[in-house]
Scaffold this motif. Structure first.
Motif, PDB file in Angstrom:
ATOM      1  N   HIS A  72       0.846  -1.195   0.000  1.00 62.16           N
ATOM      2  CA  HIS A  72       0.000   0.000   0.000  1.00 62.16           C
ATOM      3  C   HIS A  72       0.884   1.249   0.000  1.00 62.16           C
ATOM      4  CE1 HIS A  72      -3.269  -2.752   0.983  1.00 62.16           C
ATOM      5  NE2 HIS A  72      -2.581  -3.166   2.027  1.00 62.16           N
ATOM      6  N   PRO A  73       1.421   1.627  -1.152  1.00 60.92           N
ATOM      7  CA  PRO A  73       2.319   2.791  -1.193  1.00 60.92           C
ATOM      8  C   PRO A  73       1.613   4.055  -0.704  1.00 60.92           C
ATOM      9  CG  PRO A  73       2.403   1.552  -3.251  1.00 60.92           C
ATOM     10  CD  PRO A  73       1.247   1.002  -2.475  1.00 60.92           C
ATOM     11  N   PRO A  74       2.243   4.805   0.188  1.00 61.44           N
ATOM     12  CA  PRO A  74       1.630   6.055   0.666  1.00 61.44           C
ATOM     13  C   PRO A  74       1.728   7.152  -0.384  1.00 61.44           C
ATOM     14  CG  PRO A  74       3.785   5.773   1.640  1.00 61.44           C
ATOM     15  CD  PRO A  74       3.529   4.521   0.845  1.00 61.44           C
ATOM     16  N   ALA A  75       1.093   8.276  -0.096  1.00 61.55           N
ATOM     17  CA  ALA A  75       1.112   9.391  -1.048  1.00 61.55           C
ATOM     18  C   ALA A  75       2.478  10.052  -1.115  1.00 61.55           C
ATOM     19  CB  ALA A  75       0.044  10.417  -0.662  1.00 61.55           C
ATOM     20  N   PHE A  76       3.240  10.028  -0.021  1.00 62.49           N
ATOM     21  CA  PHE A  76       4.579  10.619  -0.054  1.00 62.49           C
ATOM     22  C   PHE A  76       5.567   9.628  -0.654  1.00 62.49           C
ATOM     23  CE2 PHE A  76       3.516   9.388   4.369  1.00 62.49           C
ATOM     24  CZ  PHE A  76       4.346   8.286   4.524  1.00 62.49           C
ATOM     25  N   VAL A 185      -8.016  18.489   5.359  1.00 61.52           N
ATOM     26  CA  VAL A 185      -7.800  19.646   6.245  1.00 61.52           C
ATOM     27  C   VAL A 185      -6.808  20.654   5.683  1.00 61.52           C
ATOM     28  CG1 VAL A 185      -8.324  18.219   8.255  1.00 61.52           C
ATOM     29  CG2 VAL A 185      -5.938  18.593   7.616  1.00 61.52           C
ATOM     30  N   PHE A 186      -6.060  20.290   4.630  1.00 57.36           N
ATOM     31  CA  PHE A 186      -5.005  21.168   4.131  1.00 57.36           C
ATOM     32  C   PHE A 186      -5.434  21.910   2.872  1.00 57.36           C
ATOM     33  CE2 PHE A 186      -2.623  17.677   6.245  1.00 57.36           C
ATOM     34  CZ  PHE A 186      -2.048  18.428   7.256  1.00 57.36           C
ATOM     35  N   LEU A 213      -1.159  15.506   3.673  1.00 58.72           N
ATOM     36  CA  LEU A 213      -0.490  16.691   3.127  1.00 58.72           C
ATOM     37  C   LEU A 213       0.158  16.366   1.784  1.00 58.72           C
ATOM     38  CD1 LEU A 213       0.466  19.563   3.214  1.00 58.72           C
ATOM     39  CD2 LEU A 213       2.269  18.895   4.816  1.00 58.72           C
ATOM     40  N   ALA A 214       0.779  15.201   1.682  1.00 58.21           N
ATOM     41  CA  ALA A 214       1.376  14.801   0.397  1.00 58.21           C
ATOM     42  C   ALA A 214       0.317  14.689  -0.685  1.00 58.21           C
ATOM     43  CB  ALA A 214       2.124  13.486   0.557  1.00 58.21           C
ATOM     44  N   ARG A 215      -0.829  14.110  -0.354  1.00 61.92           N
ATOM     45  CA  ARG A 215      -1.926  14.017  -1.344  1.00 61.92           C
ATOM     46  C   ARG A 215      -2.361  15.404  -1.806  1.00 61.92           C
ATOM     47  NH1 ARG A 215      -3.301   9.303   1.439  1.00 61.92           N
ATOM     48  NH2 ARG A 215      -4.284  10.464   3.129  1.00 61.92           N
TER      49      ARG A 215
END
Length: 237
Positions: A72-76, A185-186, A213-215
């Motif tokens: 499950h690769p993260p957004a960052f 939220v960002f 935040l990366a997304r």
């Protein structure tokens, strides 16, 4: 009994005094002079120089990508962590974050500054919602990012991202509830298209805040997002 109000000026004065007067080592309790850890304990801070997953910063035997990031690769894209979030690093971070211990902050910056210089275009500190910023008095991520950006020779954006939604603190929630708490939220307030961005924060636990935040940054065209954190919370168990 109600809460006792302590003037923020008194907290800052206590922080300055703690930085000037002889102290006890956070780890072993021995005299540490003006340092927050003694010379014997400093090289043994948890997680210094260990192999880590280059994506999420968890410890891995050979510094390879961990199984979770493969599945499950993260957004960052990358994470560099200086320490593990374990004793005494956890106490150091809490003292810096909630007591404004200036000497502790300098030690944490030094640990992060020992990591390789990022290949990036801009540094962004993890933002706080204005209400939480007023309550705390300062943004610990900004205080870490400011000297690091100077060391790296990179511009620091203090106004590139705003946190529009005031949420309950992530640390107060179960791990599985944190992603939903932070969603949306960002708000990105400066053009980021094509930029390689370094986000600075104090601790990466589940990666929910840094992932969101990366997304948000990549939705506006950021090329890559790398996290630089003081400490990485070990995986449960």
């Amino acid at each position: 009994m109600g809460r006792v109000w302590v003037p923020r000026a008194s907290i800052r004065l206590n922080g300055w005094l703690a930085a000037l007067l002889p102290q006890q080592c956070f780890a072993c309790g021995a005299p540490s002079g003006q340092g927050v850890v003694c010379p014997a304990c400093a090289p043994r801070l948890p997680g210094l120089g260990v192999g880590r997953c280059p994506v999420c910063g968890l410890r891995t035997p050979l510094g390879e990508v961990c199984g979770d990031c493969l599945r499950h690769p993260p957004a960052f894209d990358h994470t560099q962590a200086a320490l593990d979030y374990a004793f005494p690093a956890d106490r150091l971070i809490q003292a810096f974050k909630y007591q404004e211990r200036l000497a502790v902050g300098r030690l944490l910056v030094a640990c992060m500054g020992a990591l390789p210089v990022p290949e990036a275009d801009v540094v962004i500190p993890m933002p706080l919602h204005p209400e939480r910023l007023r309550a705390r008095g300062f943004n610990q991520a900004l205080e870490l990012a400011r000297p690091l950006a100077r060391q790296w020779g990179l511009p620091l954006w203090v106004d590139g991202v705003e946190r529009d939604v005031h949420t309950v603190p992530q640390a107060s929630l179960p791990w599985k509830a944190r992603a939903a708490n932070i969603r949306g939220v960002f708000r990105i307030t400066r053009p980021v298209r094509g930029l390689r961005i370094v986000v600075v924060d104090d601790v990466l636990t589940t990666g929910a805040s840094l992932g969101e935040l990366a997304r948000s940054l990549k939705a506006q065209g950021a090329l890559t997002v790398e996290n630089r954190v003081v400490a990485r919370t070990p995986a449960p168990g």
